[in-house]
Design a protein around this motif. Structure first.
Motif, PDB file in Angstrom:
ATOM      1  N   VAL A 160       0.848  -1.197   0.000  1.00  0.00           N
ATOM      2  CA  VAL A 160       0.000   0.000   0.000  1.00  0.00           C
ATOM      3  C   VAL A 160       0.880   1.243   0.000  1.00  0.00           C
ATOM      4  O   VAL A 160       1.773   1.394   0.828  1.00  0.00           O
ATOM      5  CB  VAL A 160      -0.964   0.003   1.211  1.00  0.00           C
ATOM      6  CG1 VAL A 160      -2.017  -1.081   1.036  1.00  0.00           C
ATOM      7  CG2 VAL A 160      -0.242  -0.177   2.535  1.00  0.00           C
ATOM      8  N   LYS A 161       0.639   2.131  -0.918  1.00  0.00           N
ATOM      9  CA  LYS A 161       1.499   3.305  -1.061  1.00  0.00           C
ATOM     10  C   LYS A 161       0.825   4.550  -0.511  1.00  0.00           C
ATOM     11  O   LYS A 161      -0.364   4.769  -0.713  1.00  0.00           O
ATOM     12  CB  LYS A 161       1.842   3.514  -2.538  1.00  0.00           C
ATOM     13  CG  LYS A 161       2.870   4.613  -2.742  1.00  0.00           C
ATOM     14  CD  LYS A 161       3.258   4.792  -4.191  1.00  0.00           C
ATOM     15  CE  LYS A 161       4.327   5.881  -4.304  1.00  0.00           C
ATOM     16  NZ  LYS A 161       4.573   6.264  -5.689  1.00  0.00           N
ATOM     17  N   ARG A 162       1.623   5.355   0.181  1.00  0.00           N
ATOM     18  CA  ARG A 162       1.152   6.643   0.691  1.00  0.00           C
ATOM     19  C   ARG A 162       1.366   7.681  -0.402  1.00  0.00           C
ATOM     20  O   ARG A 162       2.482   7.885  -0.867  1.00  0.00           O
ATOM     21  CB  ARG A 162       1.981   6.991   1.926  1.00  0.00           C
ATOM     22  CG  ARG A 162       1.672   8.310   2.578  1.00  0.00           C
ATOM     23  CD  ARG A 162       2.488   8.393   3.872  1.00  0.00           C
ATOM     24  NE  ARG A 162       2.227   9.634   4.581  1.00  0.00           N
ATOM     25  CZ  ARG A 162       2.922  10.750   4.419  1.00  0.00           C
ATOM     26  NH1 ARG A 162       3.925  10.776   3.559  1.00  0.00           N
ATOM     27  NH2 ARG A 162       2.618  11.817   5.111  1.00  0.00           N
TER      28      ARG A 162
ATOM     29  N   ASP B 141      14.240   8.091  -2.669  1.00  0.00           N
ATOM     30  CA  ASP B 141      13.203   8.152  -3.695  1.00  0.00           C
ATOM     31  C   ASP B 141      13.076   6.749  -4.286  1.00  0.00           C
ATOM     32  O   ASP B 141      13.907   6.308  -5.043  1.00  0.00           O
ATOM     33  CB  ASP B 141      13.632   9.181  -4.752  1.00  0.00           C
ATOM     34  CG  ASP B 141      12.861   9.057  -6.053  1.00  0.00           C
ATOM     35  OD1 ASP B 141      11.768   8.455  -6.044  1.00  0.00           O
ATOM     36  OD2 ASP B 141      13.352   9.580  -7.065  1.00  0.00           O
ATOM     37  N   LEU B 142      12.050   6.024  -3.850  1.00  0.00           N
ATOM     38  CA  LEU B 142      11.902   4.632  -4.275  1.00  0.00           C
ATOM     39  C   LEU B 142      11.217   4.562  -5.628  1.00  0.00           C
ATOM     40  O   LEU B 142      10.106   5.016  -5.779  1.00  0.00           O
ATOM     41  CB  LEU B 142      11.044   3.867  -3.271  1.00  0.00           C
ATOM     42  CG  LEU B 142      11.665   3.498  -1.934  1.00  0.00           C
ATOM     43  CD1 LEU B 142      10.636   2.766  -1.084  1.00  0.00           C
ATOM     44  CD2 LEU B 142      12.886   2.617  -2.131  1.00  0.00           C
ATOM     45  N   GLN B 143      11.878   3.974  -6.595  1.00  0.00           N
ATOM     46  CA  GLN B 143      11.256   3.775  -7.892  1.00  0.00           C
ATOM     47  C   GLN B 143      10.787   2.327  -8.018  1.00  0.00           C
ATOM     48  O   GLN B 143      11.231   1.468  -7.264  1.00  0.00           O
ATOM     49  CB  GLN B 143      12.247   4.173  -8.998  1.00  0.00           C
ATOM     50  CG  GLN B 143      12.472   5.682  -8.960  1.00  0.00           C
ATOM     51  CD  GLN B 143      13.511   6.185  -9.922  1.00  0.00           C
ATOM     52  OE1 GLN B 143      14.214   5.416 -10.565  1.00  0.00           O
ATOM     53  NE2 GLN B 143      13.612   7.508 -10.019  1.00  0.00           N
TER      54      GLN B 143
ATOM     55  N   PHE C 262      -6.124   2.787  -5.604  1.00  0.00           N
ATOM     56  CA  PHE C 262      -6.103   1.424  -6.139  1.00  0.00           C
ATOM     57  C   PHE C 262      -5.653   0.417  -5.076  1.00  0.00           C
ATOM     58  O   PHE C 262      -6.003  -0.760  -5.145  1.00  0.00           O
ATOM     59  CB  PHE C 262      -5.173   1.342  -7.359  1.00  0.00           C
ATOM     60  CG  PHE C 262      -5.754   2.011  -8.573  1.00  0.00           C
ATOM     61  CD1 PHE C 262      -6.684   1.370  -9.363  1.00  0.00           C
ATOM     62  CD2 PHE C 262      -5.376   3.303  -8.903  1.00  0.00           C
ATOM     63  CE1 PHE C 262      -7.230   2.000 -10.468  1.00  0.00           C
ATOM     64  CE2 PHE C 262      -5.911   3.936 -10.011  1.00  0.00           C
ATOM     65  CZ  PHE C 262      -6.847   3.282 -10.803  1.00  0.00           C
ATOM     66  N   ASP C 263      -4.881   0.883  -4.102  1.00  0.00           N
ATOM     67  CA  ASP C 263      -4.418  -0.008  -3.046  1.00  0.00           C
ATOM     68  C   ASP C 263      -5.540  -0.277  -2.044  1.00  0.00           C
ATOM     69  O   ASP C 263      -5.590  -1.346  -1.428  1.00  0.00           O
ATOM     70  CB  ASP C 263      -3.189   0.582  -2.349  1.00  0.00           C
ATOM     71  CG  ASP C 263      -2.059   0.843  -3.341  1.00  0.00           C
ATOM     72  OD1 ASP C 263      -2.182   0.425  -4.508  1.00  0.00           O
ATOM     73  OD2 ASP C 263      -1.067   1.483  -2.954  1.00  0.00           O
ATOM     74  N   GLU C 264      -6.458   0.689  -1.880  1.00  0.00           N
ATOM     75  CA  GLU C 264      -7.644   0.430  -1.051  1.00  0.00           C
ATOM     76  C   GLU C 264      -8.444  -0.708  -1.673  1.00  0.00           C
ATOM     77  O   GLU C 264      -8.960  -1.580  -0.981  1.00  0.00           O
ATOM     78  CB  GLU C 264      -8.540   1.677  -0.979  1.00  0.00           C
ATOM     79  CG  GLU C 264      -7.941   2.821  -0.183  1.00  0.00           C
ATOM     80  CD  GLU C 264      -8.866   4.032  -0.155  1.00  0.00           C
ATOM     81  OE1 GLU C 264      -9.956   3.980  -0.770  1.00  0.00           O
ATOM     82  OE2 GLU C 264      -8.496   5.026   0.492  1.00  0.00           O
TER      83      GLU C 264
END
Ligand SMILES: Cc1cc2nc3c(=O)[nH]c(=O)nc-3n(C[C@H](O)[C@H](O)[C@H](O)COP(=O)(O)OP(=O)(O)OC[C@H]3O[C@@H](n4cnc5c(N)ncnc54)[C@H](O)[C@@H]3O)c2cc1C
Ligand SMILES: Cc1cc2nc3c(=O)[nH]c(=O)nc-3n(C[C@H](O)[C@H](O)[C@H](O)COP(=O)(O)OP(=O)(O)OC[C@H]3O[C@@H](n4cnc5c(N)ncnc54)[C@H](O)[C@@H]3O)c2cc1C
Lengths: 311, 249
Positions: free
Chosen positions: B7-9, B91-93, B38-40
């Motif tokens: 799940v992304k913030r 910075d995560l890609q 979309f993660d919800e």
């Protein structure tokens, strides 16, 4: 530097988004094209005629028939050697296949580019197109999906590329195509149409979408929709225009009963001329419309059909 | 089977984002953050599979700054069982996220991982496909329906021309499209219960992953602005303008 472009095709030839991907690739150097699947005679001939393409690779295999991600990504990995860039259009196929191939090659893909700056540097929209990021890749191989609406497609003929069969090695058997329910329509495809007319929640139900038909017929337009109209079941999912649906940039976009949420605008705000028909004069869609008509759509649409019929 | 749900913030979808005046990125200071929509949908699908008895445990994972723990709490309140936070200011890609998720999957051995089809900030739509590749698993992207029978996952996908159904060998990756389900709101009692669920705190180094980005953002510009045009008084005027002024019909 040579770029390889994965093409999509149907009975009528190479699809327009793929021809836009070829257009982006020609800005990078020599271009090879890849067609994969079965019965590729017509598709490879069509690919060989695309201006800018110097070689067409033909990968014939039943396992590649529907360009499933698992198999197609494996094929791209096998062919990657010697290429500086691998591209496809930002379509359901491109988005499904290219990131998978990229991870297998330890490359960070560059999604949905809207401009080529140089061989390593590209512009891509972020935050629903509210920012245009210029990004530079440090990977030796670049794997890119191309926003078709941002590149004029190359013509369907003019080129004369060589055609070469490639051997298809072992492909993973992790997935199987079962069936497709594709809508049959005489109308142009949304992403290829010169004119698009879209309905929103204001249409109230699916039957009322037929009010758009005579107008679309007269103008040769494709019919689209907002997410609200798709979620409510008025029309199928492939009609959705927006950040998370299809991105379109036609000459003329007519938004009917659509409020103009950011996510919808993200899919159509690069249209050349925008018309909005909405009964609420405060609707945000009017802030970006070239021509706004404040009216009840149930009155305006029959009038518009009649007016177009008249002349 | 066990399910992982990353799940992304992200900046809340209602926020009208602004490009920083120095062109270095998007202004995120003081902006409302939420779980990627979309993660919800992904969490909801996992919870429904658990309610049907297909799934035994749901692990929610988020990567990024310390506040990503709040995003995990939201997933726990919706019905996930525990969380893993991979904390980093980097910075995560998607490639780095996919490598971290692979390392977690190797430890947790889930039968399925459900992700969003795209994060609404960076709009990459890549992470799930990349994770599937690294794990050597099948992938059902842009899913609008799924069902599990024995070792087979059947996924209906939203594609350009309509819908496509594929049969996938489990374990598998799913990415959610809008029409998969309508996520529930967490109830107050469930929000309270979620506070007692555990969240493991990890670092990328714990998984031996170098999160260094491969893409450098050189600058972020405002998109070209469209000016509001004119209001027309009638359909006849509209048609006349389209014909004679804009010359598009
Ligand atoms: C993660 C996420 C992704 C999304 N992706 C997309 C996307 O890709 N595409 C998209 O479109 N949306 C998307 N949305 C949804 C978006 O936020 C809006 O909810 C949606 O666009 C609203 O659709 P609408 O304009 O049809 O409906 P509404 O906002 O309800 O607007 C209906 C409009 O119709 C007008 N109207 C009503 N009756 C009449 C009448 N009789 N005559 C004339 N006008 C009338 C009203 O005045 C109103 O302006 C997304 C949302 C999220 C959270
Ligand atoms: C506020 C903010 C600003 C940023 N600014 C920039 C910038 O200027 N330039 C830049 O290059 N990058 C920036 N990034 C990072 C960028 O968002 C990453 O590239 C991103 O992690 C991956 O792209 P995506 O989320 O669009 O991936 P997608 O592939 O679209 O994501 C799909 C799914 O993967 C999962 N997922 C993805 N990331 C995570 C995560 N971290 N934790 C858990 N699950 C995840 C989710 O399930 C998600 O739905 C920023 C990130 C944030 C939060």
């Amino acid at each position: 530097m040579t770029a390889l472009v994965l093409l999509e095709f149907d009975d009528s030839g190479i699809k327009q988004p793929s021809r836009s991907a070829v257009a982006a690739a020609t800005a990078l150097g020599e271009v090879h094209a890849l067609v994969a699947g079965v019965d590729l005679g017509a598709a490879s001939a069509a690919a060989a005629k695309l201006p800018g393409v110097s070689k067409v690779l033909v990968a014939e295999s039943a396992a590649l028939d529907h360009l499933m991600a698992e198999q197609t990504a494996a094929l791209l990995v096998a062919l990657a050697q010697g290429y500086s860039h691998i591209l496809a259009a930002t379509t359901a196929v491109g988005k499904n296949v290219l990131p998978r191939a990229a991870a297998l090659l330890d490359v960070q893909p560059i999604s949905d580019i809207s401009a080529v700056v140089d061989a390593d540097t590209f512009v891509r929209p972020i935050y629903a197109g509210n920012g245009m990021a210029t990004v530079k890749s440090s990977d030796a191989l670049k794997i890119i999906t191309v926003r078709a609406a941002s590149f004029d497609p190359v013509a369907v003929d003019g080129g004369s590329a060589s055609i070469e069969a490639v051997s298809v090695g072992d492909l993973p058997g992790l997935s199987k195509f079962v069936s497709a329910e594709l809508s049959k329509s005489e109308r142009p495809e949304l992403t290829a149409a010169r004119i698009v007319i879209s309905g929103g929640r204001g249409m109230q139900n699916g039957d009322n979408f037929s009010l758009l038909d005579p107008i679309a017929d007269k103008l040769g337009a494709a019919v689209g929709a907002s997410r609200a109209a798709v979620d409510a079941g008025f029309v199928p999912n492939e009609f959705q225009v927006g950040q998370t649906g299809k991105i379109v940039a036609p000459e003329l976009y007519i938004a009917v009963g659509i409020s103009g949420a950011i996510q919808h605008l993200a899919g159509m705000k690069d249209s050349k001329v925008i018309v909005a028909i909405n009964k609420d004069e405060e609707a945000p869609i009017f802030q970006i419309a070239d021509y706004g008509l404040v009216a009840d759509l149930f009155v305006a649409l029959p009038e518009l059909a009649a007016e177009l019929e008249r002349s | 089977m066990k399910i992982l749900v990353p799940v992304k913030r992200v900046v809340d979808y209602n926020v009208k984002v602004r490009v920083k005046t120095d062109g270095s990125g998007i202004e995120t200071a003081g902006v409302k953050m939420s779980m990627n929509p979309f993660d919800e949908i992904a969490v909801e699908e996992a919870v429904r599979l658990k309610e049907k008895g297909v799934v035994t445990e749901i692990v929610a994972i988020s990567m990024g700054v310390a506040q990503c723990a709040e995003t995990i709490r939201t997933a726990l309140a919706m019905g996930a069982d525990r969380g893993i936070l991979v904390e980093t200011d980097a910075d995560l890609q998607p490639l780095a996220v996919a490598k971290l998720l692979k390392a977690i999957a190797d430890e947790e051995k889930p039968g399925m991982i459900i992700l969003g089809k795209q994060a609404i900030d960076d709009d990459m739509s890549a992470t799930g496909q990349m994770l599937a590749a690294l794990l050597g698993w099948s992938q059902g992207t842009f899913a609008s329906k799924l069902s599990v029978e024995g070792e087979t996952l059947t996924v209906t996908r939203e594609v350009d021309g309509g819908l496509e159904t594929v049969a996938l060998k489990l374990p598998s990756i799913v990415t959610t499209d809008l029409r998969l389900n309508e996520p529930r709101y967490a109830s107050l009692p469930n929000i309270m219960k979620a506070r007692k669920k555990t969240i493991d705190n990890k670092k990328p180094a714990d998984y031996g992953v170098d999160p260094a980005p491969r893409l450098t953002t050189i600058r972020v510009d405002e998109p070209p602005k469209r000016k509001a045009g004119v209001k027309v008084a009638s359909v006849a005027e509209l048609v006349s303008k389209l014909r004679n002024e804009a010359k598009v019909i």
